[in-house]
Scaffold this active site. Sequence first.
Site, PDB file in Angstrom:
ATOM      1  N   GLU A  55       0.989  -1.232   0.019  1.00 42.83           N
ATOM      2  CA  GLU A  55       0.171   0.196  -0.202  1.00 42.83           C
ATOM      3  C   GLU A  55       0.711   1.191   0.178  1.00 42.83           C
ATOM      4  O   GLU A  55       0.368   2.361  -0.982  1.00 42.83           O
ATOM      5  CB  GLU A  55      -1.146   0.427   1.078  1.00 42.83           C
ATOM      6  CG  GLU A  55      -2.017  -1.041   1.497  1.00 42.83           C
ATOM      7  CD  GLU A  55      -1.866  -2.217   2.696  1.00 42.83           C
ATOM      8  OE1 GLU A  55      -2.588  -2.450   2.954  1.00 42.83           O
ATOM      9  OE2 GLU A  55       0.199  -2.905   2.168  1.00 42.83           O
ATOM     10  N   CYS A  83      -2.696  -3.278   6.932  1.00 48.00           N
ATOM     11  CA  CYS A  83      -2.333  -2.969   8.502  1.00 48.00           C
ATOM     12  C   CYS A  83      -2.315  -1.811   9.628  1.00 48.00           C
ATOM     13  O   CYS A  83      -2.545  -0.655   8.608  1.00 48.00           O
ATOM     14  CB  CYS A  83      -0.962  -3.481   8.948  1.00 48.00           C
ATOM     15  SG  CYS A  83      -0.268  -1.747   8.246  1.00 48.00           S
TER      16      CYS A  83
END
Length: 159
Positions: A55, A83
């Site tokens: 990401e 996360c």
Amino acid sequence: MNQQEKFMKDAIRQAKKAEKIDEVPIGCVIVYDGKIIARGYNRRNIDKNTLAHAELSAIKKASKKLGDWRLEGCTMYVTLEPCQMCAGAIVQARIDKVVIGCMNPKAGCAGSILNLLQIPSFNHQVELECGVLEEECSQMLSEFFRKLREQKRNCRSNM
């Protein structure tokens, strides 16, 4: 195949690049105006960098492409639920929507453990869609970790 599945397939291709270099197979693409503007895959071990998540790599590339840290109007497709670090970066980047392949009950921060993407008191909330090509994303990760456990068992038995 619908548009979301098409973009998630591309994220899966990114995840397979990570797998080829013995990284956890997580992939991501960012879409703007119906086109992929950035891709990323997990490179933590190879880069020896905690920040080398799929990401974050894609966010960095998308920001460069658009010439702005604000990624308003963008949708992120990611094979595994982000996360806490990546969820925070997604909110900070002002990404409009995140489409997730499979959830991460051990570390996910888009609903599994907590949901950092939709905290009302933050200045930005992210639209969420989960379960796009879930089986394929989940299977890819399960298979990777199964092989990893097998390798560790084989190493121990050869000692």
